[in-house]
Every structure is written in structure tokens, then in C-alpha cells.
Design an enzyme around this catalytic site. Structure first.
Site, PDB file in Angstrom:
ATOM      1  N   GLY A  11      -0.935  18.767  -4.885  1.00  0.00           N
ATOM      2  CA  GLY A  11      -0.325  18.503  -3.572  1.00  0.00           C
ATOM      3  C   GLY A  11       0.448  17.188  -3.537  1.00  0.00           C
ATOM      4  O   GLY A  11       0.666  16.543  -4.564  1.00  0.00           O
ATOM      5  N   GLN A  12       0.837  16.806  -2.310  1.00  0.00           N
ATOM      6  CA  GLN A  12       1.698  15.626  -2.133  1.00  0.00           C
ATOM      7  C   GLN A  12       1.059  14.365  -2.716  1.00  0.00           C
ATOM      8  O   GLN A  12       1.712  13.617  -3.442  1.00  0.00           O
ATOM      9  CB  GLN A  12       1.984  15.402  -0.632  1.00  0.00           C
ATOM     10  CG  GLN A  12       2.978  14.286  -0.360  1.00  0.00           C
ATOM     11  CD  GLN A  12       2.841  13.668   1.029  1.00  0.00           C
ATOM     12  OE1 GLN A  12       1.914  13.986   1.791  1.00  0.00           O
ATOM     13  NE2 GLN A  12       3.752  12.785   1.347  1.00  0.00           N
ATOM     14  N   ILE A  35      -5.693  25.332  -6.815  1.00  0.00           N
ATOM     15  CA  ILE A  35      -5.965  26.711  -6.372  1.00  0.00           C
ATOM     16  C   ILE A  35      -4.934  27.629  -7.028  1.00  0.00           C
ATOM     17  O   ILE A  35      -3.805  27.202  -7.290  1.00  0.00           O
ATOM     18  CB  ILE A  35      -5.930  26.860  -4.830  1.00  0.00           C
ATOM     19  CG1 ILE A  35      -4.681  26.196  -4.237  1.00  0.00           C
ATOM     20  CG2 ILE A  35      -7.185  26.307  -4.193  1.00  0.00           C
ATOM     21  CD1 ILE A  35      -4.440  26.524  -2.788  1.00  0.00           C
ATOM     22  N   ILE A  55     -11.751  24.494  -2.704  1.00  0.00           N
ATOM     23  CA  ILE A  55     -12.749  23.682  -1.984  1.00  0.00           C
ATOM     24  C   ILE A  55     -13.649  24.533  -1.085  1.00  0.00           C
ATOM     25  O   ILE A  55     -14.761  24.125  -0.750  1.00  0.00           O
ATOM     26  CB  ILE A  55     -12.059  22.555  -1.178  1.00  0.00           C
ATOM     27  CG1 ILE A  55     -13.087  21.510  -0.746  1.00  0.00           C
ATOM     28  CG2 ILE A  55     -11.320  23.119   0.039  1.00  0.00           C
ATOM     29  CD1 ILE A  55     -12.523  20.189  -0.383  1.00  0.00           C
ATOM     30  N   TYR A 143      -5.768  18.944  13.170  1.00  0.00           N
ATOM     31  CA  TYR A 143      -5.744  18.039  12.024  1.00  0.00           C
ATOM     32  C   TYR A 143      -6.602  16.806  12.308  1.00  0.00           C
ATOM     33  O   TYR A 143      -7.477  16.435  11.523  1.00  0.00           O
ATOM     34  CB  TYR A 143      -4.288  17.632  11.766  1.00  0.00           C
ATOM     35  CG  TYR A 143      -4.068  16.665  10.629  1.00  0.00           C
ATOM     36  CD1 TYR A 143      -4.211  17.077   9.311  1.00  0.00           C
ATOM     37  CD2 TYR A 143      -3.674  15.344  10.879  1.00  0.00           C
ATOM     38  CE1 TYR A 143      -3.966  16.192   8.265  1.00  0.00           C
ATOM     39  CE2 TYR A 143      -3.433  14.464   9.839  1.00  0.00           C
ATOM     40  CZ  TYR A 143      -3.581  14.889   8.540  1.00  0.00           C
ATOM     41  OH  TYR A 143      -3.347  14.015   7.512  1.00  0.00           O
ATOM     42  N   LYS A 147     -10.183  15.390  10.812  1.00  0.00           N
ATOM     43  CA  LYS A 147     -10.245  14.054  10.191  1.00  0.00           C
ATOM     44  C   LYS A 147     -11.399  13.228  10.783  1.00  0.00           C
ATOM     45  O   LYS A 147     -12.146  12.582  10.057  1.00  0.00           O
ATOM     46  CB  LYS A 147      -8.909  13.316  10.319  1.00  0.00           C
ATOM     47  CG  LYS A 147      -7.801  13.899   9.448  1.00  0.00           C
ATOM     48  CD  LYS A 147      -8.170  13.852   7.981  1.00  0.00           C
ATOM     49  CE  LYS A 147      -7.111  14.411   7.060  1.00  0.00           C
ATOM     50  NZ  LYS A 147      -7.592  14.625   5.680  1.00  0.00           N
TER      51      LYS A 147
HETATM   52  N1  SER Z   1       1.370  12.732   7.116  1.00  0.00           N
HETATM   53  C1  SER Z   1       0.383  13.346   7.967  1.00  0.00           C
HETATM   54  C2  SER Z   1       1.012  14.330   8.867  1.00  0.00           C
HETATM   55  O1  SER Z   1       2.090  14.066   9.336  1.00  0.00           O
HETATM   56  C3  SER Z   1      -0.319  12.306   8.776  1.00  0.00           C
HETATM   57  O2  SER Z   1      -1.419  11.789   8.111  1.00  0.00           O
HETATM   58  O3  SER Z   1       0.448  15.327   9.143  1.00  0.00           O
END
Ligand code: SER
Length: 318
Positions: A11-12, A35, A55, A143, A147
Site C-alpha cells: 500500500g501507500q 493480499i 489481516i 475511518y 482509528k
Molecule cells: N490520508 C488519510 C485520508 O485522507 C488521513 O489520515 O484518509
């Protein structure tokens, strides 16, 4: 010597963190977990071992941890904020059920765990400027909910079971290597690609919207330094505010225009992303990270812009 498993290594963040960790701890000591459909390629595939690690599959994590005698897990599996709003169940499944799997395997096998949190863990009722380390965290996005829950769960495993969990709250991350997918801060990456390709940039975020951002080399260093920090100095664990720069679209546009004067930008605001951005802080206070483990960023907006334009120009102009 560390034996590391990275979950989400293509990923990034994972793709660059894997190479950096391999340069420090040795290629064969860093397992790239991926994955199916997101296999490692090129340097990442050639420089060390890779294994399928989903995961959401606890057994797969446990098997790889045992096979390679892993003592440290970097858990980078996540959906970014805008995608998570469209797939909330999957975001929860990866972010929370996946984290719980990881923490359980870590408890059984005595592994340390790094799981990034984010500026997205704060909501509209947190102080916007100089957002403190310890303050109200009531995000309005899935999101952000994953977190904050992840921070609490990680702290619980540290207190209750002595699992060495640590993390940082990442700002929007900017890099010329692997593009992000579906985040709210992605515009600050996309803008450089448009500028270097000579295209007009259509900005999805309104002028005047400030968010914390960071250049990837600083973010990678933070992830490594927090896991190397002296535990007796850490009063916090999950998760540390870190910061390096905060800007709005106008400011990053002007910083690019210094190097590419004819670069053009227009606005076409994306309601989903704008709503998310408006609910996030403008600028975090990272005093605790600086005091407890010596966090210090190296890049500011201008040095990042110079480096991004140089690296992307080489790629697109040969
Ligand atoms: N870069 C993330 C997003 O924009 C923020 O943590 O979802």
C-alpha cells in the site's frame, strides 16, 4: 535484531516502509505481507520474503509470525477515509476485527505492534488549531471511528497483557512512489502529478481548508523511531500526535508555482471529501512526541515541493 512482518506491504505507506526497514534490519528479516491481487513487484519482490497475510484471517497472521519468528508487526492494513464512508462494514472489518486478530497473535507470540492512527481520529468538536495530544476524540467518519477504537484497543492490550503497542497519528502523507487511494488528503499528492505533467489541476477541496500534511520520508522515520524509542520515556502509547506542516490548497499551489509558474488550478469541490476535511483539525500540537521520543520533522512545504517536483520530473520527462 528485529524480525518484522508488515501487513499491507504493497500500500501507500507499506511499499516504502518495507524498503526502508529492509535497508536498516536486512532484507531477509522483513516479511512483506500482502493480499492476493496486490502482490509485491520489482525491488520489493526481489529484496526479501513475501507471504499472503490477510489481516481478517488470524491463522494466516499466526502462521507467518511463527514461520519467521517475527517479533515486530507493522499493521498498515486500512481503507482510507473517503472509501471507508462508502464501505463502512469493510472498513470496520479490516480496521477493528483485523487489528484484534493482530493483537491476539502479538499477545500469544510476544510481538510489538505498530498500528497508525490519523488526524481523522478527531472530530469537529476537538480544538482545531494546536489540537492537543489528549483531547476529545469524537470523529464523524467510519475511518475516524476505527482509528479511535484502534487506539483504545491497542492501549488496552498494552495495559492488560503487556503487548508493546505504539503508534502515531499520521497527517496526510505525500509521496512520489505509491499513490494513496481514496483519502481526503489525496489532493495534496495529485496536485504535484498534474503540475509536473503540465495539466490543469482540478482541486476537490475548498480554498481555506487547512489540514496537517507530511512528506513520506518524515513519516517513515516516525514509524521507525517510535518503535525504537526507550519505553521508560513513553508516557503515551496509542497514539502520538505528529506534525510537520499545515496548508490549504492555495498555499500548496503557490509553493508549486514558484517552480512551475504557468501551473493552473481550478476548484470543483467534492462534497464528501470537503465534509470530512471540515471535521478534521487544522494543525495538531506534537509537543508530547517531541518530548517523549525526540520527534522532529526534517521537511517543510518548500523542501518537499522541490523534492517532489525533481523526482516526478525525472519519471515523467525521462
Ligand atoms: N490520508 C488519510 C485520508 O485522507 C488521513 O489520515 O484518509
Amino acid at each position: 535484531m528485529k524480525n518484522i512482518l508488515i501487513i499491507g506491504s504493497t500500500g501507500q505507506i507499506g511499499s516504502e516502509l518495507a524498503m526502508k526497514l529492509r535497508s536498516i534490519y536486512g532484507g531477509s528479516n522483513v516479511v512483506a505481507g500482502y493480499i492476493p491481487g496486490a502482490e509485491p513487484k520489482g525491488e520489493l519482490a526481489e529484496s526479501g520474503p513475501a507471504e499472503v497475510v490477510d489481516i481478517t484471517n488470524a491463522q494466516q497472521i499466526a502462521d507467518v509470525v511463527k514461520k519467521y519468528n517475527v517479533d515486530t508487526i507493522y499493521n498498515l492494513a486500512a481503507l482510507l477515509s473517503a472509501v471507508a464512508e462508502n464501505k463502512p462494514m469493510l472498513a470496520w472489518h479490516i480496521g477493528i476485527n483485523g487489528l484484534l486478530n493482530t493483537l491476539e497473535v502479538a499477545r500469544e507470540n510476544k510481538c510489538a505492534v505498530f498500528t497508525p492512527s490519523s488526524i481523522g481520529s478527531f472530530g469537529p468538536n476537538a480544538p482545531k488549531d494546536g489540537t492537543p495530544q489528549d483531547t476529545i476524540q469524537q470523529p464523524r467518519t467510519m475511518y475516524g471511528v476505527t482509528k479511535v477504537s484502534g487506539e483504545l484497543l491497542s492501549n488496552y492490550y498494552a495495559l492488560k497483557f503487556g503487548v508493546d503497542t505504539r503508534s502515531v497519528r499520521f497527517p496526510g502523507l505525500i509521496s512520489y512512489v505509491t499513490p494513496p487511494g481514496g483519502g481526503t488528503t489525496d489532493y495534496a499528492v495529485d496536485i504535484y502529478y498534474s503540475a509536473v505533467k503540465g495539466e490543469k489541476f482540478v482541486c476537490p477541496i475548498k480554498a481555506g481548508t487547512f489540514m496537517d500534511m507530511m512528506y513520506m520520508p518524515d513519516a517513515l522515520r516516525a514509524a521507525i523511531e517510535i518503535m525504537e524509542a526507550d519505553p521508560t520515556k513513553l508516557q503515551h502509547r496509542n497514539s502520538f500526535n505528529i506534525a510537520s506542516m499545515s496548508f490549504d490548497p492555495e498555499i500548496i499551489y503557490e509553493s508549486i508555482q514558484k517552480y512551475i509558474p504557468d501551473f493552473e488550478m481550478v476548484y470543483e469541490v467534492d462534497a464528501l471529501r470537503q465534509g470530512i476535511a471540515d471535521s478534521w483539525p487544522n494543525r495538531l500540537d506534537d509537543t508530547c512526541a517531541r518530548m517523549e521520543w525526540g520527534w522532529k520533522p526534517e521537511y517543510d512545504l518548500d523542501s518537499m515541493t522541490r523534492d517532489m517536483i525533481e523526482k516526478l520530473s525525472k519519471r515523467f520527462k525521462g
